[in-house]
Design an enzyme around this catalytic site. Structure first.
Site, PDB file in Angstrom:
ATOM      1  CG  ASP A 214      -1.767  -1.253   1.306  1.00 24.71           C
ATOM      2  OD1 ASP A 214      -2.269  -1.701   0.273  1.00 24.71           O
ATOM      3  OD2 ASP A 214      -1.858  -1.808   2.413  1.00 24.71           O
TER       4      ASP A 214
ATOM      5  CE  LYS B 191       2.839  -2.621  -4.529  1.00 23.43           C
ATOM      6  NZ  LYS B 191       2.722  -2.359  -3.094  1.00 23.43           N
TER       7      LYS B 191
ATOM      8  N   GLY C 146      -4.647  -4.372  -4.655  1.00 24.04           N
ATOM      9  CA  GLY C 146      -5.792  -3.564  -5.099  1.00 24.04           C
ATOM     10  C   GLY C 146      -5.399  -2.141  -5.424  1.00 24.04           C
ATOM     11  CG  HIS C 147      -3.315  -0.724  -8.003  1.00 24.03           C
ATOM     12  ND1 HIS C 147      -2.582  -1.308  -8.988  1.00 24.03           N
ATOM     13  CD2 HIS C 147      -2.545  -0.774  -6.889  1.00 24.03           C
ATOM     14  CE1 HIS C 147      -1.422  -1.704  -8.502  1.00 24.03           C
ATOM     15  NE2 HIS C 147      -1.385  -1.400  -7.225  1.00 24.03           N
TER      16      HIS C 147
ATOM     17  CD  GLN D 183       0.571  -8.921  -2.389  1.00 27.26           C
ATOM     18  OE1 GLN D 183       1.330  -9.641  -3.008  1.00 27.26           O
ATOM     19  NE2 GLN D 183      -0.644  -8.660  -2.836  1.00 27.26           N
TER      20      GLN D 183
ATOM     21  CE  LYS E 289      -1.628   7.832   0.262  1.00 21.19           C
ATOM     22  NZ  LYS E 289      -2.480   6.953   1.045  1.00 21.19           N
TER      23      LYS E 289
HETATM   24  P1  IMP Z   1      -2.787 -12.848   2.043  1.00 18.21           P
HETATM   25  O1  IMP Z   1      -1.845 -12.293   1.024  1.00 18.21           O
HETATM   26  O2  IMP Z   1      -4.238 -12.586   1.719  1.00 18.21           O
HETATM   27  O3  IMP Z   1      -2.510 -14.286   2.372  1.00 18.21           O
HETATM   28  O4  IMP Z   1      -2.532 -12.040   3.422  1.00 18.21           O
HETATM   29  C1  IMP Z   1      -1.332 -12.165   4.165  1.00 18.21           C
HETATM   30  C2  IMP Z   1      -0.925 -10.808   4.750  1.00 18.21           C
HETATM   31  O5  IMP Z   1      -0.547  -9.918   3.689  1.00 18.21           O
HETATM   32  C3  IMP Z   1      -2.040 -10.083   5.514  1.00 18.21           C
HETATM   33  O6  IMP Z   1      -1.467  -9.358   6.583  1.00 18.21           O
HETATM   34  C4  IMP Z   1      -2.594  -9.111   4.484  1.00 18.21           C
HETATM   35  O7  IMP Z   1      -3.228  -7.993   5.081  1.00 18.21           O
HETATM   36  C5  IMP Z   1      -1.308  -8.722   3.770  1.00 18.21           C
HETATM   37  N1  IMP Z   1      -1.542  -8.260   2.393  1.00 18.21           N
HETATM   38  C6  IMP Z   1      -1.835  -9.020   1.316  1.00 18.21           C
HETATM   39  N2  IMP Z   1      -1.959  -8.254   0.214  1.00 18.21           N
HETATM   40  C7  IMP Z   1      -1.713  -6.986   0.595  1.00 18.21           C
HETATM   41  C8  IMP Z   1      -1.650  -5.742  -0.116  1.00 18.21           C
HETATM   42  O8  IMP Z   1      -1.825  -5.653  -1.337  1.00 18.21           O
HETATM   43  N3  IMP Z   1      -1.362  -4.646   0.647  1.00 18.21           N
HETATM   44  C9  IMP Z   1      -1.111  -4.727   1.983  1.00 18.21           C
HETATM   45  N4  IMP Z   1      -1.160  -5.858   2.672  1.00 18.21           N
HETATM   46  C10 IMP Z   1      -1.448  -6.984   1.991  1.00 18.21           C
END
Ligand code: IMP
Length: 442
Positions: free
Chosen positions: A13, A16, A40-41, A227, A337
């Site tokens: 977050d 990107k 997610g964007h 991520q 930001k």
């Molecule tokens: P998963 O990827 O859904 O298995 O989640 C594992 C961890 O990664 C959790 O703490 C999620 O909140 C975090 N996470 C997964 N995708 C994102 C992202 O795009 N941004 C921020 N945190 C993420």
């Protein structure tokens, strides 16, 4: 022309989406290489909000080819929802498969992966990880345990049923025995997979070969990471991580290009920190400075684009950032930001940790140690509110913001190549171009 990898340098977050949007204009191919629809964007096209989780946001630039490579875990239902929404907003026109290609080697997320992810988050002993419940972890588990279904498998009904039978065998026992869920029905799963395969057929490609042709013709490629570094399965704050390699090395294994294909690696970072989901966060201020955390969350709109969850807020952590520089081999940083902090009384920057009476300058590997380290801060003056529209070059920035940038550069040894001072495209100062030069010092 160099090919560029962008990665999140923190816990995801970092902004990107905006950098991908800007850099997509300079590239011809945009590649997602890991993760899935946990990313997610949010984008606004023709006044209509579009949230993309899987398809690279480069899709909004006409004539760019978006590739979903082998390292991605691919949910076909989500993919078609995004295609439909892009078609209805006019962001893409007919024949979208000319603009979006999906690797036949990418692993498929199926409903049983999401069910297992959800069951573990709600029922498992040992506490929640706070996942996005999109089936990401279970799909990667199947890949590694060699019972995954790949995109190419969906196109071959003759062999698919046996593969599905093998894939659900253990899961049905687990769901019924441990989580009290219902077993997966093989026949209906098979039928829906065959239908999805047929619909997907025109999009499927050997993405690695597409990339080899692009490289041979010296086309510029942007590798879009999802991520962030501290969520990397090997180098992140394990076990509070995602299930893929989010670091720059993931761009190689996740797409099939060799190291020589990469020219620059840009780490995207925010001027402060956020984390969504559970896990240690040394510079978090939710307990220590709750009003400030709330203020930053509100001004920075710090709520997850995928789950809507509140993001936890903290001060910039240079020890963790230096770690990200090392494990990614960063050649540049994009500082996002900075405007969210405009006018704060002062800023704290973490430059070391205390652990058991010792001062340490590296990130401990164990979550238990990470949870008990204390950040050591330096205090810096914050810059006042200023008119970012009048900023044309580095020297136009407030002195305090220049000082903040210099501190980051001195500590990490990596130049800031881009500064974002607002959400708009024009509210960006590009200090050097990673497609043509490796981070000049301003
Ligand atoms: P998963 O990827 O859904 O298995 O989640 C594992 C961890 O990664 C959790 O703490 C999620 O909140 C975090 N996470 C997964 N995708 C994102 C992202 O795009 N941004 C921020 N945190 C993420």
């Amino acid at each position: 022309m160099k090919n560029v990898v962008i990665v999140g340098a923190q816990w995801g977050d970092e902004g990107k989406g905006k950098v991908v949007d800007l850099y997509s204009a300079k590239a011809e191919y945009i590649v997602r290489y890991q993760g899935g629809n946990n990313a997610g964007h949010t984008l606004v096209v023709n006044g209509k909000k579009t949230v993309l989780h899987l398809i690279p946001s480069g899709i909004l630039h006409a004539d760019k080819v978006c590739l979903i490579a082998n390292g991605v875990v691919f949910d076909p239902e989500v993919f078609f929802k995004e295609i439909d929404s892009l078609l209805s907003s006019g962001a893409i026109t007919n024949a979208p498969y000319e603009r979006v290609r999906v690797s036949d080697r990418a692993h498929v997320i199926l409903p049983y992966h999401c069910a297992l992810d959800a069951a573990r988050e709600t029922k498992a002993a040992g506490g929640k990880l706070g996942t996005t419940v999109r089936g990401i972890g279970p799909a990667y588990e199947d890949k590694v345990s060699r019972r995954g279904i790949r995109v190419g498998d969906l196109l071959d009904p003759k062999t698919l049923k046996e593969k599905l039978r093998h894939a659900i065998e253990e899961k049905n026992v687990l769901m019924a025995g441990l989580y009290g869920g219902s077993p997966v029905d093989l026949e209906s799963l098979f039928e829906s997979c065959v239908k999805l395969g047929e619909k997907l057929r025109p999009y499927v490609a050997d993405v690695k070969s597409v990339l080899m042709t692009a490289l041979a013709h010296k086309r510029a490629i942007l590798f879009e990471g999802a991520q962030g570094t501290l969520l990397d399965i090997d180098h992140g704050t394990y076990p509070f991580v995602t299930s893929s390699n989010t670091i720059a090395g993931g761009a190689l294994t996740g797409s099939g290009v060799g190291e020589g294909a990469i020219g620059s690696v840009v780490g995207i970072m925010k001027a402060y920190l956020t984390r969504v989901g559970s896990g240690p966060f040394p510079t978090e201020i939710e307990e220590t400075e709750p009003e400030l955390a709330e203020k930053i969350r509100t001004i920075g709109a710090e709520f997850g684009a995928t789950t809507g969850r509140k993001r936890r807020i903290g001060w910039l952590d240079l020890v963790a950032l230096k770690y990200a520089v090392e494990v990614n081999g960063l050649t540049g940083l994009a500082l996002m930001k900075a405007d969210v902090l405009n006018g704060l009384e002062f800023l704290r920057i973490c430059t070391s940790y205390s652990l058991g009476g010792n001062t340490i300058y590296d990130l401990p590997s164990r979550a238990e140690d990470l949870a008990r380290i204390e950040p050591n801060y330096e205090i810096y003056p914050c810059w006042p509110d200023y008119d970012a529209k009048k900023v044309e070059e580095f020297g136009d920035l407030p002195e305090e913001l220049r000082g903040y940038i210099r501190k980051i550069e001195d500590f990490t040894g990596v130049p800031v190549v881009l500064l974002s001072v607002g959400p708009g495209r024009e509210e960006t100062l590009e200090l050097s171009d990673p497609f043509t030069e490796v981070g000049k010092v301003h």
